[in-house]
Design a protein around this motif. Structure first.
Motif, PDB file in Angstrom:
ATOM      1  N   PHE A  92      12.285  27.920 -18.404  1.00  0.00           N
ATOM      2  CA  PHE A  92      11.662  29.050 -17.729  1.00  0.00           C
ATOM      3  C   PHE A  92      10.456  28.590 -16.912  1.00  0.00           C
ATOM      4  CE2 PHE A  92       8.530  32.492 -17.556  1.00  0.00           C
ATOM      5  CZ  PHE A  92       9.275  33.516 -17.006  1.00  0.00           C
ATOM      6  N   VAL A  93       9.611  27.760 -17.501  1.00  0.00           N
ATOM      7  CA  VAL A  93       8.435  27.250 -16.789  1.00  0.00           C
ATOM      8  C   VAL A  93       8.870  26.480 -15.541  1.00  0.00           C
ATOM      9  CG1 VAL A  93       6.495  25.646 -16.919  1.00  0.00           C
ATOM     10  CG2 VAL A  93       6.945  27.213 -18.807  1.00  0.00           C
ATOM     11  N   GLU A  94       9.962  25.737 -15.643  1.00  0.00           N
ATOM     12  CA  GLU A  94      10.475  25.009 -14.479  1.00  0.00           C
ATOM     13  C   GLU A  94      10.930  25.978 -13.394  1.00  0.00           C
ATOM     14  OE1 GLU A  94      12.217  21.111 -16.922  1.00  0.00           O
ATOM     15  OE2 GLU A  94      13.568  22.697 -16.230  1.00  0.00           O
ATOM     16  N   LEU A  95      11.601  27.043 -13.795  1.00  0.00           N
ATOM     17  CA  LEU A  95      12.125  28.011 -12.830  1.00  0.00           C
ATOM     18  C   LEU A  95      11.025  28.778 -12.103  1.00  0.00           C
ATOM     19  CD1 LEU A  95      15.161  29.484 -14.819  1.00  0.00           C
ATOM     20  CD2 LEU A  95      15.255  27.953 -12.839  1.00  0.00           C
ATOM     21  N   ILE A  96       9.904  29.022 -12.772  1.00  0.00           N
ATOM     22  CA  ILE A  96       8.832  29.794 -12.143  1.00  0.00           C
ATOM     23  C   ILE A  96       7.769  28.897 -11.519  1.00  0.00           C
ATOM     24  CG2 ILE A  96       9.170  31.714 -13.750  1.00  0.00           C
ATOM     25  CD1 ILE A  96       6.514  30.839 -15.110  1.00  0.00           C
ATOM     26  N   GLY A  97       8.065  27.618 -11.435  1.00  0.00           N
ATOM     27  CA  GLY A  97       7.078  26.653 -10.941  1.00  0.00           C
ATOM     28  C   GLY A  97       6.508  26.971  -9.569  1.00  0.00           C
ATOM     29  N   ARG A  98       7.271  27.644  -8.757  1.00  0.00           N
ATOM     30  CA  ARG A  98       6.795  27.971  -7.402  1.00  0.00           C
ATOM     31  C   ARG A  98       6.213  29.377  -7.325  1.00  0.00           C
ATOM     32  NH1 ARG A  98      11.609  25.510  -3.508  1.00  0.00           N
ATOM     33  NH2 ARG A  98      11.406  23.323  -4.201  1.00  0.00           N
ATOM     34  N   GLY A  99       5.993  29.987  -8.470  1.00  0.00           N
ATOM     35  CA  GLY A  99       5.446  31.334  -8.487  1.00  0.00           C
ATOM     36  C   GLY A  99       6.519  32.370  -8.761  1.00  0.00           C
ATOM     37  N   VAL A 100       6.069  33.563  -9.125  1.00  0.00           N
ATOM     38  CA  VAL A 100       6.995  34.654  -9.410  1.00  0.00           C
ATOM     39  C   VAL A 100       6.611  35.866  -8.578  1.00  0.00           C
ATOM     40  CG1 VAL A 100       7.565  33.887 -11.733  1.00  0.00           C
ATOM     41  CG2 VAL A 100       5.601  35.367 -11.394  1.00  0.00           C
ATOM     42  N   PRO A 101       7.596  36.633  -8.130  1.00  0.00           N
ATOM     43  CA  PRO A 101       7.282  37.816  -7.325  1.00  0.00           C
ATOM     44  C   PRO A 101       6.734  38.956  -8.173  1.00  0.00           C
ATOM     45  CG  PRO A 101       9.648  37.656  -7.680  1.00  0.00           C
ATOM     46  CD  PRO A 101       9.048  36.414  -8.267  1.00  0.00           C
TER      47      PRO A 101
END
Length: 233
Positions: A92-101
């Motif tokens: 999950f941390v990897e997936l949101i690495g570029r920020g979350v909307p």
């Protein structure tokens, strides 16, 4: 527990009705429910198990122990709860690495709460590590403090996290409004004695006593939140 503001400096709003707003994170303020589901699907796929969407509504919004307990049961995986939790949190941390909307209306609502002097706390089933990562997108300055799922003994739908947040703010739970997106979170808030604004994300939520259901946070502002308290006092 981590706190942005010491408890002694936290004061309830002067408003005789609304004293605080307690907000869930995933699916309520930020559009992360899909990230969580994708992380779970990917981790279980690596272990040789396919998760179909029939399980999505079951696991959304609850503490990880409950959600993973369900997925372990239906898949029969040999992986332990601790192993799965570590793998899914990491993915999950990897997936949101570029920020979350942010969800529509979230930024405006948080700014408005601050402008009106209404204390706000973040109350999430996610673990501290996850909250701190997502806070980079939301802005920690909007909250007096946050309560993580791994910082309470009993997670949602138990009321502990919301009762703890209200107590730290010096607020009466009955004069707090909780903003949630899942039936699990709504049950926790109502068990704590709070008024609830439900903004359903994945699972439907029906209106009920002490519970307002809206289509998005765009429909929520400070006068509306105050009216929910006034209506019951």
């Amino acid at each position: 527990m981590t706190s942005g503001i010491p408890v002694t400096e936290t004061r309830p709003a002067r408003d005789a009705g609304l004293q605080a707003v307690l907000l869930d994170m995933d699916g309520t303020l930020v559009d992360t429910e899909g990230f969580w589901w994708n992380a779970e699907v990917e981790v279980f796929a690596q272990l040789g198990h396919v998760l179909d969407d029939t399980h999505r509504e079951v696991v959304v919004g609850g503490p990880m122990a409950r959600s993973l307990g369900h997925l372990i049961s239906v898949t029969g995986t040999d992986a332990t709860l601790a192993e799965l939790s570590a793998l899914i949190n990491l993915r999950f941390v990897e997936l949101i690495g570029r920020g979350v909307p942010l969800m529509p209306g979230a930024q405006r609502l948080l700014t408005e709460l601050a402008a009106h002097g209404v204390p706000a706390a973040l109350v999430s089933a996610s673990h501290r590590r996850i909250i701190d990562a997502v806070m980079l997108s939301i802005g920690p300055e909007h909250f007096a403090f946050s309560v993580a799922g791994d910082e309470v003994v009993q997670g949602k739908p138990h009321p502990e996290s919301y009762l703890h947040a209200a107590a730290r703010l010096g607020a009466d739970p009955a004069r707090c409004v909780v903003v949630e997106d899942t039936p699990t979170g709504v049950r926790a808030a109502e068990a704590a004695g709070c008024q609830v604004v439900a903004v359903p994300s994945v699972a439907p939520i029906e209106p009920g006593p002490g519970r307002a259901v809206v289509a998005s946070l765009e429909a929520v502002d400070v006068p509306f939140l105050r009216s929910l308290i006034t209506a019951v006092h």
